[in-house]
Design an enzyme around this catalytic site. Structure first.
Site, PDB file in Angstrom:
ATOM      1  N   HIS A 196       0.829  -1.210   0.000  1.00  0.00           N
ATOM      2  CA  HIS A 196       0.000   0.000   0.000  1.00  0.00           C
ATOM      3  C   HIS A 196       0.865   1.261   0.000  1.00  0.00           C
ATOM      4  CE1 HIS A 196      -3.429  -2.562   0.431  1.00  0.00           C
ATOM      5  NE2 HIS A 196      -3.086  -2.954   1.644  1.00  0.00           N
ATOM      6  N   ASP A 203      -5.131  -8.179  -3.137  1.00  0.00           N
ATOM      7  CA  ASP A 203      -5.393  -7.920  -1.716  1.00  0.00           C
ATOM      8  C   ASP A 203      -6.712  -8.526  -1.243  1.00  0.00           C
ATOM      9  OD1 ASP A 203      -5.291  -6.959   0.850  1.00  0.00           O
ATOM     10  OD2 ASP A 203      -5.345  -4.848   0.330  1.00  0.00           O
TER      11      ASP A 203
END
Length: 452
Positions: free
Chosen positions: A274, A325
């Site tokens: 991220h 994810d």
């Protein structure tokens, strides 16, 4: 049937092949013992006995960040509004209901979905270690071994990123949901992780720090040292939420990136996942140490996390990879496209990455982030992992073949994947999974088994 390499030497004829810099028509790839033995160009027609792969063939896609059980949340967490933190409560409910058997069934179906999307290797960020309440299973790695077996039976490679998750946040003990994530201390995490077994054909073992809030500061170096001593990948969720940054500053007077740097957790084998909310100094620390960054745009926008500074990170020296994810969708072409298009929205300018650069993030750089440096390219010596994308679907028909890379990145989707080959063996043929007859039913049944 577990993943094996193709025992019989095979020649594949690629109608069009992306060779890292350009699209080449008429390429043959000779495969011996699961590796590419030779690549030949200017093969206008398939040689006798060759298997024809019509469309654009690229190296197999690497999904560098996955939480397999989050696939059970698709649809459910899109109802109404909320934040990352309310989403997390729904996620905990699914985690509470998983067992080694139900996790195997769910993960096998999820990894089969990945194979159908052209993904040949997954990085599984695995922290669901113990039974509810935190009691270890008789085999302390039963959950991790279930994931390794699921990947093998779905026909793809896996790097199991066994994750240290020890606290609820900066000194707080784990909450009731998180007890099954925790080994108590980093030393006990390391002892358990030591017992995991790699498999040269399809499974490698790496490490992960869940986040700086979930591993006490004085124990960060234990996890980093474990990975360094084994030359294993080390991944970490980093600055996904501003609340984590604020809490870290309050607890330590440092950003999460600075805290990781202080404890030796950055470097070439580390990937920050991220990296959304960074300071200029954070970007310099990550890039200057060659720490990779895995962007997960479909999850980051689904959870309203924000848009990370990917252009600046890469410019300072951080290799970029891509992950699905939370599996709001499983589509690495969409992740590649989204990274560019999100940046266009933020800057109101176009062309931050070429199609070739985005494909490298989805292939070679993603594999490198997972410790598979011997794949991600179509060249002699590489593992024979290939993905073929149709150029005659309603999304891809029309453009000139020399623009096939641009077509794949900016128009195609996972639905356009025609063939997936792992170790020279066809796992997906003409859009059908060869090992799991009915992937949609397998997904529906395994999700129903853990639905509250």
């Amino acid at each position: 049937m577990p993943l094996t390499t193709q025992a019989t030497p095979t020649t594949y004829w690629l109608e069009h092949a992306w060779l890292g810099t350009h699209v080449e028509p008429g390429v043959t790839v000779d495969v011996v013992d699961g590796r590419i033995a030779a690549v030949h160009t200017r093969a206008g027609t398939p040689p006798p006995g060759a298997v024809a792969l019509r469309g654009l063939t690229i190296p197999g896609l690497a999904n560098a960040h996955s939480h397999a059980f989050h696939r059970a949340l698709r649809g459910t967490v899109q109802v109404g509004s909320g934040t990352f933190w309310t989403w997390r409560e729904v996620m905990y409910g699914v985690a509470d209901r998983l067992t080694p058997d139900t996790y195997y069934a769910l993960a096998r179906a999820v990894y089969a979905e990945m194979a159908l999307a052209g993904i040949t290797c997954v990085g599984e960020f695995h922290y669901l270690h113990h039974a509810p309440g935190g009691t270890p299973y008789s085999d302390p790695n039963a959950m991790g071994e279930a994931l390794i077996a699921a990947a093998a039976d779905a026909g793809i490679r896996i790097t199991l990123l066994d994750t240290a998750y020890l606290s609820a946040g900066f000194g707080d003990p784990p909450n009731r949901h998180q007890l099954r994530f925790s080994d108590g201390t980093a030393d006990r995490w390391a002892q358990r992780a030591d017992a995991l077994k790699a498999n040269p054909a399809h499974a490698r073992i790496g490490a992960a720090i869940h986040s700086v809030r979930a591993v006490p500061t004085e124990q960060l170096s234990t996890v980093a040292d474990w990975a360094r001593e084994r030359q294993a990948p080390l991944h970490v969720h980093l600055s996904e939420q501003t609340a984590e940054n604020d809490a870290c500053q309050q607890a330590h007077g440092r950003t999460p990136t600075q805290l990781l740097a202080d404890h030796g957790a950055l470097g070439r084998r580390t990937t920050a996942v991220h990296a959304t909310h960074l300071t200029g100094e954070d970007i310099g620390l990550l890039g200057g140490s060659s720490t990779g960054v895995c962007m997960c745009p479909t999850t980051e926008r689904d959870l309203a996390d924000g848009i990370g500074p990917a252009v600046r990170l890469q410019g300072r020296g951080s290799p970029l990879s891509l992950g699905s994810d939370s599996h709001a969708v499983i589509d690495l072409l969409e992740e590649a496209r989204a990274m560019e298009l999100d940046e266009r929205l933020r800057t109101r300018t176009r062309g931050h990455w070429t199609a070739a650069a985005l494909l490298r993030a989805a292939t070679a750089d993603g594999h490198a982030a997972l410790g598979w440096d011997d794949t991600g390219t179509i060249e002699a010596g590489a593992l024979a992992d290939l993905t073929t994308i149709a150029l005659d679907s309603v999304r891809t028909a029309g453009p000139l073949p020399r623009l096939a890379a641009e077509t794949a990145v900016f128009a195609a989707s996972a639905a356009d994947v025609r063939h997936t080959i792992v170790g020279g063996r066809q796992i997906v043929r003409d859009g059908v999974h060869t090992l799991l007859a009915d992937v949609p039913t397998a997904l529906a049944e395994s999700i129903a088994a853990v639905r509250g």
